[in-house]
Design a protein around this motif. Structure first.
Motif, PDB file in Angstrom:
ATOM      1  N   ASP A 169       6.162   6.949  -6.766  1.00 27.99           N
ATOM      2  CA  ASP A 169       6.378   7.697  -7.820  1.00 27.99           C
ATOM      3  C   ASP A 169       7.652   8.427  -7.731  1.00 27.99           C
ATOM      4  O   ASP A 169       8.095   8.670  -6.461  1.00 27.99           O
ATOM      5  CB  ASP A 169       5.091   8.922  -7.585  1.00 27.99           C
ATOM      6  N   LEU A 170       8.180   8.633  -8.837  1.00 26.71           N
ATOM      7  CA  LEU A 170       9.420   9.396  -9.286  1.00 26.71           C
ATOM      8  C   LEU A 170      10.423   8.611  -8.177  1.00 26.71           C
ATOM      9  O   LEU A 170      11.374   9.133  -7.479  1.00 26.71           O
ATOM     10  CB  LEU A 170       9.273  10.725  -8.732  1.00 26.71           C
ATOM     11  N   GLU A 171      10.494   7.194  -8.485  1.00 28.47           N
ATOM     12  CA  GLU A 171      11.455   6.626  -7.686  1.00 28.47           C
ATOM     13  C   GLU A 171      12.280   5.758  -8.551  1.00 28.47           C
ATOM     14  O   GLU A 171      11.584   4.997  -9.677  1.00 28.47           O
ATOM     15  CB  GLU A 171      10.975   5.545  -6.757  1.00 28.47           C
ATOM     16  N   PRO A 172      13.530   5.645  -8.618  1.00 23.65           N
ATOM     17  CA  PRO A 172      14.454   4.579  -9.409  1.00 23.65           C
ATOM     18  C   PRO A 172      13.801   3.116  -8.860  1.00 23.65           C
ATOM     19  O   PRO A 172      13.722   3.008  -7.864  1.00 23.65           O
ATOM     20  CB  PRO A 172      15.733   4.940  -9.241  1.00 23.65           C
ATOM     21  N   GLU A 173      13.825   2.402  -9.841  1.00 24.52           N
ATOM     22  CA  GLU A 173      13.140   0.844  -9.844  1.00 24.52           C
ATOM     23  C   GLU A 173      12.145   0.623  -8.582  1.00 24.52           C
ATOM     24  O   GLU A 173      11.940   0.347  -7.787  1.00 24.52           O
ATOM     25  CB  GLU A 173      14.471  -0.137  -9.123  1.00 24.52           C
ATOM     26  N   PRO A 174      10.878   1.623  -9.326  1.00 25.34           N
ATOM     27  CA  PRO A 174       9.744   1.626  -8.220  1.00 25.34           C
ATOM     28  C   PRO A 174       9.099   0.325  -8.130  1.00 25.34           C
ATOM     29  O   PRO A 174       8.370   0.101  -6.938  1.00 25.34           O
ATOM     30  CB  PRO A 174       8.918   2.572  -9.058  1.00 25.34           C
ATOM     31  N   GLN A 175       9.237  -0.688  -9.030  1.00 26.63           N
ATOM     32  CA  GLN A 175       8.709  -2.143  -8.777  1.00 26.63           C
ATOM     33  C   GLN A 175       9.417  -2.640  -7.506  1.00 26.63           C
ATOM     34  O   GLN A 175       8.546  -3.481  -6.693  1.00 26.63           O
ATOM     35  CB  GLN A 175       8.977  -3.070  -9.965  1.00 26.63           C
ATOM     36  N   ALA A 176      10.544  -2.355  -7.001  1.00 27.39           N
ATOM     37  CA  ALA A 176      11.253  -3.048  -5.996  1.00 27.39           C
ATOM     38  C   ALA A 176      10.944  -2.185  -4.788  1.00 27.39           C
ATOM     39  O   ALA A 176      10.337  -2.954  -3.678  1.00 27.39           O
ATOM     40  CB  ALA A 176      12.729  -2.798  -6.000  1.00 27.39           C
ATOM     41  N   LYS A 177      10.609  -0.895  -4.676  1.00 28.19           N
ATOM     42  CA  LYS A 177       9.910  -0.290  -3.643  1.00 28.19           C
ATOM     43  C   LYS A 177       8.189  -0.535  -3.361  1.00 28.19           C
ATOM     44  O   LYS A 177       7.968  -0.683  -2.277  1.00 28.19           O
ATOM     45  CB  LYS A 177       9.930   1.365  -3.936  1.00 28.19           C
ATOM     46  N   LEU A 178       7.793  -0.927  -4.472  1.00 23.94           N
ATOM     47  CA  LEU A 178       6.246  -1.329  -4.539  1.00 23.94           C
ATOM     48  C   LEU A 178       6.219  -2.638  -3.596  1.00 23.94           C
ATOM     49  O   LEU A 178       5.378  -3.030  -2.943  1.00 23.94           O
ATOM     50  CB  LEU A 178       5.611  -1.596  -5.849  1.00 23.94           C
ATOM     51  N   ARG A 179       7.123  -3.681  -4.215  1.00 22.19           N
ATOM     52  CA  ARG A 179       7.282  -4.934  -3.244  1.00 22.19           C
ATOM     53  C   ARG A 179       7.492  -4.606  -1.892  1.00 22.19           C
ATOM     54  O   ARG A 179       7.037  -5.315  -0.855  1.00 22.19           O
ATOM     55  CB  ARG A 179       8.279  -5.716  -3.795  1.00 22.19           C
ATOM     56  N   GLN A 180       8.415  -3.641  -1.557  1.00 20.94           N
ATOM     57  CA  GLN A 180       8.656  -3.282  -0.048  1.00 20.94           C
ATOM     58  C   GLN A 180       7.521  -2.881   0.691  1.00 20.94           C
ATOM     59  O   GLN A 180       7.345  -3.063   1.974  1.00 20.94           O
ATOM     60  CB  GLN A 180       9.713  -2.311   0.051  1.00 20.94           C
ATOM     61  N   LEU A 181       6.546  -1.972  -0.027  1.00 24.19           N
ATOM     62  CA  LEU A 181       5.312  -1.525   0.545  1.00 24.19           C
ATOM     63  C   LEU A 181       4.518  -2.497   0.845  1.00 24.19           C
ATOM     64  O   LEU A 181       3.953  -2.674   1.825  1.00 24.19           O
ATOM     65  CB  LEU A 181       4.800  -0.571  -0.463  1.00 24.19           C
ATOM     66  N   TRP A 182       4.407  -3.445  -0.259  1.00 24.19           N
ATOM     67  CA  TRP A 182       3.612  -4.746   0.221  1.00 24.19           C
ATOM     68  C   TRP A 182       3.800  -5.531   1.351  1.00 24.19           C
ATOM     69  O   TRP A 182       3.030  -5.859   2.211  1.00 24.19           O
ATOM     70  CB  TRP A 182       3.262  -5.600  -1.336  1.00 24.19           C
ATOM     71  N   GLU A 183       5.175  -5.894   1.249  1.00 30.12           N
ATOM     72  CA  GLU A 183       5.668  -6.650   2.658  1.00 30.12           C
ATOM     73  C   GLU A 183       5.371  -5.893   3.830  1.00 30.12           C
ATOM     74  O   GLU A 183       5.224  -6.594   4.713  1.00 30.12           O
ATOM     75  CB  GLU A 183       7.132  -6.810   2.258  1.00 30.12           C
ATOM     76  N   ALA A 184       5.411  -4.591   3.751  1.00 26.36           N
ATOM     77  CA  ALA A 184       5.112  -3.844   5.202  1.00 26.36           C
ATOM     78  C   ALA A 184       3.408  -3.618   5.287  1.00 26.36           C
ATOM     79  O   ALA A 184       3.073  -3.851   6.432  1.00 26.36           O
ATOM     80  CB  ALA A 184       5.499  -2.466   5.008  1.00 26.36           C
ATOM     81  N   TYR A 185       2.859  -3.599   4.062  1.00 27.09           N
ATOM     82  CA  TYR A 185       1.269  -3.696   4.387  1.00 27.09           C
ATOM     83  C   TYR A 185       0.678  -5.105   4.614  1.00 27.09           C
ATOM     84  O   TYR A 185      -0.645  -4.970   5.291  1.00 27.09           O
ATOM     85  CB  TYR A 185       0.910  -3.098   3.005  1.00 27.09           C
ATOM     86  N   GLU A 186       1.003  -5.913   4.026  1.00 25.89           N
ATOM     87  CA  GLU A 186       0.429  -7.367   4.202  1.00 25.89           C
ATOM     88  C   GLU A 186       0.150  -7.759   5.673  1.00 25.89           C
ATOM     89  O   GLU A 186      -0.907  -8.244   5.837  1.00 25.89           O
ATOM     90  CB  GLU A 186       1.273  -8.204   3.422  1.00 25.89           C
ATOM     91  N   PRO A 187       1.126  -7.749   6.784  1.00 28.81           N
ATOM     92  CA  PRO A 187       0.826  -8.067   8.008  1.00 28.81           C
ATOM     93  C   PRO A 187      -0.412  -7.065   8.507  1.00 28.81           C
ATOM     94  O   PRO A 187      -1.061  -7.779   9.863  1.00 28.81           O
ATOM     95  CB  PRO A 187       2.026  -7.814   8.727  1.00 28.81           C
ATOM     96  N   GLN A 188      -0.712  -6.096   8.051  1.00 25.56           N
ATOM     97  CA  GLN A 188      -1.560  -5.224   8.618  1.00 25.56           C
ATOM     98  C   GLN A 188      -2.886  -5.219   7.707  1.00 25.56           C
ATOM     99  O   GLN A 188      -4.074  -4.739   8.218  1.00 25.56           O
ATOM    100  CB  GLN A 188      -1.198  -3.808   8.648  1.00 25.56           C
ATOM    101  N   LEU A 189      -2.792  -5.967   6.830  1.00 23.37           N
ATOM    102  CA  LEU A 189      -4.328  -6.225   5.872  1.00 23.37           C
ATOM    103  C   LEU A 189      -5.469  -6.529   6.696  1.00 23.37           C
ATOM    104  O   LEU A 189      -6.529  -5.723   6.490  1.00 23.37           O
ATOM    105  CB  LEU A 189      -3.820  -7.165   4.860  1.00 23.37           C
ATOM    106  N   GLU A 190      -5.383  -7.694   7.623  1.00 19.86           N
ATOM    107  CA  GLU A 190      -6.622  -7.874   8.280  1.00 19.86           C
ATOM    108  C   GLU A 190      -7.229  -7.026   9.368  1.00 19.86           C
ATOM    109  O   GLU A 190      -8.365  -6.677   9.741  1.00 19.86           O
ATOM    110  CB  GLU A 190      -6.389  -9.341   8.908  1.00 19.86           C
TER     111      GLU A 190
END
Length: 213
Positions: A169-190
């Motif tokens: 929220d309230l970020e320039p280019e939030p789609q890029a930040k969203l991808r960064q969050l996913w890349e950090a989250y994915e290894p912890q998914l399981e």
């Protein structure tokens, strides 16, 4: 899996617009977003209504249907969408195989089509990457007429809770930040699934490496 990737120029899109339920389907409520339509639509899908029937019921029972934009996908992959005739900005929707996209305040009517075409053409690409890539494709096709400031990724799978629920929220280019969050989250998914279903199987996490001055 069912999932929604979404981005917009207003705040808190992840709280207001995307809704999904495991083994049931997904619903979006956009433009003058009526948050009530999300859970209501999921209940319709849970009761066995198709995506088309669900969208029709939501609009028929809405107090202001002319201002609403709604889309749905059901457990069989059926899709439907509606865009109100009094939405003042450029708006459109597009359906594909097991996917649907809608947008308003968009630069041109082909933005949703570009998102669907990316999703359909991404054979062999992991599901979440398809959703993130579809957001990028929509932006490349023109996106919104205003700079986007929030983005969200919602995915449900086998469990009753969301597999992924990430928001920017309230970020320039939030789609890029969203991808960064996913890349950090994915290894912890399981790990997050195991700690709910089999907490005794959770392995201690390694302490982070000290930072060298």
């Amino acid at each position: 899996m069912f999932g929604i990737g979404i981005a917009t120029s207003s705040i808190a899109v992840g709280n207001r617009c995307p809704w999904a339920r495991a083994r049931v389907g997904a619903v979006t409520s956009q433009h003058r977003s009526d948050i009530r339509l999300g859970p209501k639509g999921l209940d319709f899908l849970s009761a066995g209504l198709s995506a088309e029937e669900t969208v029709r019921r939501l609009i028929d029972e809405s107090e202001f249907p002319d201002q609403r934009q709604v889309a749905a996908i059901d457990r069989n992959g059926g899709t439907a969408f509606y865009t109100g005739p009094k939405i003042p900005s450029i708006n459109s929707g597009y359906q594909g195989v097991n996917c649907v996209s809608t947008g308003n305040v968009i630069a041109n009517p082909d933005v949703p089509k570009a998102m669907v075409e990316f999703f359909e053409g991404a054979a062999g690409v992991p599901f979440v990457e398809k959703l993130l890539g579809a957001i990028d494709a929509g932006l490349a096709a023109g996106g919104e007429t205003q700079p986007i400031m929030s983005a969200a990724l919602l995915v449900v799978d086998e469990q009753d809770w969301p597999l992924v629920d990430l928001r920017v929220d309230l970020e320039p280019e939030p789609q890029a930040k969203l991808r960064q969050l996913w890349e950090a989250y994915e290894p912890q998914l399981e790990h997050f699934i195991v700690q709910v279903l089999r907490p005794n199987d959770v392995k201690p996490r390694k302490a982070p490496e000290p930072v060298q001055a």
